[in-house]
Design a protein around this motif. Structure first.
Motif, short mmCIF file in Angstrom:
data_model
loop_
_atom_site.label_atom_id
_atom_site.label_comp_id
_atom_site.label_asym_id
_atom_site.label_seq_id
_atom_site.Cartn_x
_atom_site.Cartn_y
_atom_site.Cartn_z
N ARG A 101 7.04 8.68 -1.64
CA ARG A 101 5.88 7.91 -1.26
C ARG A 101 6.05 7.31 0.14
O ARG A 101 7.16 7.10 0.62
CB ARG A 101 5.62 6.80 -2.27
CG ARG A 101 6.67 5.70 -2.29
CD ARG A 101 6.45 4.76 -3.47
NE ARG A 101 7.50 3.76 -3.56
CZ ARG A 101 7.76 3.06 -4.65
NH1 ARG A 101 7.05 3.25 -5.76
NH2 ARG A 101 8.72 2.15 -4.68
N TYR A 124 -3.65 7.28 -3.35
CA TYR A 124 -3.40 6.00 -2.68
C TYR A 124 -3.38 4.92 -3.75
O TYR A 124 -4.28 4.86 -4.60
CB TYR A 124 -4.50 5.72 -1.66
CG TYR A 124 -4.41 4.38 -0.97
CD1 TYR A 124 -3.82 4.25 0.29
CD2 TYR A 124 -4.91 3.23 -1.58
CE1 TYR A 124 -3.75 3.02 0.93
CE2 TYR A 124 -4.84 1.99 -0.95
CZ TYR A 124 -4.25 1.90 0.30
OH TYR A 124 -4.17 0.67 0.92
N CYS A 164 0.84 -1.20 0.00
CA CYS A 164 0.00 0.00 0.00
C CYS A 164 0.88 1.25 0.00
O CYS A 164 1.87 1.31 0.74
CB CYS A 164 -0.90 0.01 1.23
SG CYS A 164 -1.90 -1.48 1.43
N LEU A 201 -2.89 5.29 5.16
CA LEU A 201 -2.62 3.86 5.00
C LEU A 201 -3.49 3.00 5.90
O LEU A 201 -3.85 1.87 5.54
CB LEU A 201 -1.15 3.57 5.29
CG LEU A 201 -0.11 4.14 4.32
CD1 LEU A 201 1.29 3.76 4.77
CD2 LEU A 201 -0.37 3.64 2.90
N LEU A 261 -6.89 9.33 2.16
CA LEU A 261 -5.47 9.18 1.85
C LEU A 261 -4.64 8.92 3.10
O LEU A 261 -3.76 9.71 3.48
CB LEU A 261 -4.97 10.42 1.09
CG LEU A 261 -5.65 10.67 -0.26
CD1 LEU A 261 -5.07 11.89 -0.94
CD2 LEU A 261 -5.52 9.44 -1.15
N ASP A 302 -7.41 -0.93 2.19
CA ASP A 302 -6.78 -0.98 0.87
C ASP A 302 -7.81 -0.99 -0.25
O ASP A 302 -7.56 -1.53 -1.33
CB ASP A 302 -5.84 -2.18 0.76
CG ASP A 302 -6.57 -3.51 0.91
OD1 ASP A 302 -7.79 -3.50 1.19
OD2 ASP A 302 -5.93 -4.56 0.74
N ILE A 304 1.05 5.74 -0.41
CA ILE A 304 0.51 7.08 -0.62
C ILE A 304 1.60 7.88 -1.31
O ILE A 304 2.72 7.99 -0.81
CB ILE A 304 0.11 7.76 0.70
CG1 ILE A 304 -1.03 7.00 1.37
CG2 ILE A 304 -0.32 9.21 0.44
CD1 ILE A 304 -1.42 7.55 2.72
N THR A 319 -6.75 2.10 -6.85
CA THR A 319 -6.35 3.47 -6.49
C THR A 319 -7.55 4.23 -5.94
O THR A 319 -8.71 3.89 -6.19
CB THR A 319 -5.82 4.23 -7.73
OG1 THR A 319 -6.91 4.50 -8.63
CG2 THR A 319 -4.76 3.43 -8.46
#
Length: 269
Positions: free
Chosen positions: A72, A147, A46, A180, A178, A184, A48, A173
């Motif tokens: 990221r 994401y 995962c 974690l 936004l 997901d 961002i 996506t």
């Protein structure tokens, strides 16, 4: 300790589902699965991605310059605020990828990315990488932009551990939520019958890999997860005359105010 600095060439290919198993059988002769994949078909990554409010980094990236860079925040699975994640800076110069990352506790990473105040050094951090990321944060005014999550199956060379081949599927996506730790979920970026294969090597790829690509008619592509989503979601909508009001819902203070109380200079979580 996990490897935190990478220098390698990365080549990407789109593999059709009907030849996926055949490709796997060839790889099993020369490579072995990632330790986690020996027990589980895939593991979830995962991310961002951070960019400027006017998407400067991704706009530059899709123009195919000789030099590009991105930042990221990456977790494996869905992390909690207390779990360690990776803050990564990735650069590409004339095709050579340089990735540098440091571990941070997730809430620690959020604090850092919001305030730009470097966290107090701890033994699990990479101090040199933190300094490089700090320069990057001062160079650009970054906010979380997208994401991206996907399920991965990875192979390592038996005789050459520098050779790595990965397959990403179920790429999804979103441009809301936004963070974690919020799960997901997201919209599919590719059809289910297509896998993104990446060949990662410090030097040239082995002859047997070239033969495999030729045998199955697998051709190189410049596919980028972030770039593809950006062109699909932003560029296409703008070209079609649709008004895109994405900035308000992505703006970072709103994301934090929804859940946390601020203190100066550190965010209290």
């Amino acid at each position: 300790m996990a490897i935190e600095v990478f220098n390698r060439y990365e080549k990407k290919y789109l593999v059709r589902a009907e030849i996926y198993e055949d490709v796997q059988r060839v790889l099993s002769k020369y490579m072995e699965l990632d330790e986690y994949n020996k027990k589980h078909p895939y593991y979830t990554i995962c991310n961002i991605y951070y960019d400027t409010m006017n998407n400067e980094l991704i706009r530059k990236s899709i123009s195919k310059p000789k030099y590009k860079e991105k930042l990221r925040l990456r977790g494996y699975g869905i992390p909690s605020l207390e779990d360690k994640v990776y803050l990564e800076i990735k650069k590409k110069v004339n095709g050579l990828v340089n990735k540098r990352r440091t571990r941070l506790v997730l809430k620690e990473a959020y604090n850092y990315l919001f305030t730009s105040i470097m966290p107090e050094y701890k033994e699990y951090m990479n101090k040199q990488v933190l300094n490089e990321i700090d320069y990057f944060l001062k160079l650009y005014n970054l906010v979380p932009r997208i994401y991206i999550a996907y399920d991965r199956r990875a192979f390592f060379g038996i005789d050459n551990r520098d050779l790595r081949i990965t397959f990403d599927t179920n790429i999804r996506t979103r441009r809301t939520d936004l963070r974690l730790e919020l799960g997901d979920h997201g919209e599919k970026l590719l059809d289910d019958n297509v896998y993104l294969m990446e060949i990662k090597a410090e030097k040239t790829i082995p002859v047997w890999v070239s033969k495999m690509l030729s045998e199955f008619k697998i051709y190189r592509t410049s596919f980028s997860k972030y770039g593809t989503e950006y062109k699909k979601t932003i560029v296409q909508k703008v070209s079609e005359g649709e008004r895109v009001e994405c900035l308000k819902q992505f703006y970072i203070p709103q994301l934090y105010h929804q859940r946390y109380t601020f203190a100066t200079p550190q965010l209290q979580i």
